[in-house]
Design a protein around this motif. Sequence first.
Motif, PDB file in Angstrom:
ATOM      1  N   MET A  48       0.801  -1.212  -0.120  1.00 36.31           N
ATOM      2  CA  MET A  48       0.026  -0.208  -0.025  1.00 36.31           C
ATOM      3  C   MET A  48       0.980   1.300  -0.022  1.00 36.31           C
ATOM      4  N   LEU A  49       1.785   1.159   0.918  1.00 40.12           N
ATOM      5  CA  LEU A  49       2.744   2.497   0.808  1.00 40.12           C
ATOM      6  C   LEU A  49       3.432   2.751  -0.415  1.00 40.12           C
ATOM      7  N   PHE A  83       0.863   9.404   2.870  1.00 48.11           N
ATOM      8  CA  PHE A  83       0.536   9.515   1.425  1.00 48.11           C
ATOM      9  C   PHE A  83      -1.083   9.377   0.909  1.00 48.11           C
ATOM     10  N   ILE A  84      -1.846   8.498   1.941  1.00 49.11           N
ATOM     11  CA  ILE A  84      -3.025   8.268   1.648  1.00 49.11           C
ATOM     12  C   ILE A  84      -3.908   9.796   1.913  1.00 49.11           C
ATOM     13  N   PHE A 139      -4.995  12.437  -6.747  1.00 44.44           N
ATOM     14  CA  PHE A 139      -5.440  11.948  -8.054  1.00 44.44           C
ATOM     15  C   PHE A 139      -6.124  12.901  -8.913  1.00 44.44           C
ATOM     16  N   LEU A 187       2.453   5.845   5.356  1.00 48.95           N
ATOM     17  CA  LEU A 187       1.487   5.321   4.455  1.00 48.95           C
ATOM     18  C   LEU A 187       0.178   6.343   4.597  1.00 48.95           C
ATOM     19  N   THR A 196       1.561   6.758  -6.793  1.00 46.27           N
ATOM     20  CA  THR A 196       0.573   7.509  -7.429  1.00 46.27           C
ATOM     21  C   THR A 196       0.298   9.042  -7.015  1.00 46.27           C
ATOM     22  N   PHE A 232       0.919   4.092  -2.801  1.00 42.90           N
ATOM     23  CA  PHE A 232       0.445   5.574  -2.542  1.00 42.90           C
ATOM     24  C   PHE A 232       1.691   6.737  -3.178  1.00 42.90           C
ATOM     25  N   ILE A 233       2.971   6.131  -2.730  1.00 48.29           N
ATOM     26  CA  ILE A 233       4.169   6.977  -3.060  1.00 48.29           C
ATOM     27  C   ILE A 233       3.954   7.011  -4.735  1.00 48.29           C
ATOM     28  N   ALA A 263      -2.790  11.907  -1.181  1.00 50.09           N
ATOM     29  CA  ALA A 263      -3.093  11.752  -2.756  1.00 50.09           C
ATOM     30  C   ALA A 263      -4.539  12.152  -3.135  1.00 50.09           C
TER      31      ALA A 263
END
Lengths: 134, 132
Positions: free
Chosen positions: A25-26, B29-30, B35, B26, A32, A29-30, B33
């Motif tokens: 997951m990390l 970045f979530i 998009f 994590l 994208t 997300f990095i 994000a």
Amino acid sequence: MRKFSKPDEEAEINMTPMLDIVFIMLIFFIVTASFVKESGLDVNKPPPSEQQPQDDKKKNILIQIDASNRIFVNLRPIDIASVRANVERLHAENPEGVVVIQPASDAFAGLVVEIYDQARQAGVDNVSIAEATQ
Amino acid sequence: MREHTQQEEEAEINMTPMLDIVFIMLIFFIVTATFIKESGITVEKPSAVTAEKQDRASILIAITDNDEVWINRQKVDIKSLRTNIEKLHAENPQGTVVVQADVRSKAGLLIAVTEAVNASGVPSVAVATEEK
């Protein structure tokens, strides 16, 4: 049957599969994450109810661009370099007046943006872009 | 001097601090994000001094110098632009639209695109510029 190689006294949870998922997951997300930051000029139109066309027609500063990219401020042809000075002078005469940019549909968009920018530099906050009436 | 509370035969690495850091990365970045829907084509942007950063921009629409309209990495017709914007806007209702008009594109097309954006219910639209 598998045997534990080394039985401990206290029960331990195997963290490895969770760690795998967290790492995947990390990485997702990095990868994208896009830190694209566009800078731009807001070209929101003023709400139509505020406009009284008959009243402030004289106060408004009308900048027209014709199809061959010539610029007219209140129907007087001027150079691109003197747009800001002209808008500043007319704005000082009529501080309530707004700037309306009327490009011909074949004029360059870059020129419209440049005039928009110059009008804002001249201190006019209310700049709008209108379609040229044929 | 600290003493180890439980001496083992084989050495084990304590994973807890690394796990903490990984989880924090994590979450970062979530959260960040966004998009962004890229237009998929590079244009020569006009330069401007009074431009502002468009932090909430989520949809980019490009107008090239030969008057093609690009959105979400594909070329679209001006008539079907509104449907495309509505579809992308539904995915991220807080996002705004930035129009990347080429310096030599037609002003009439820029106005048409802006009107399509306004008609599709996006609260704010901006024209992309470069810093002078």
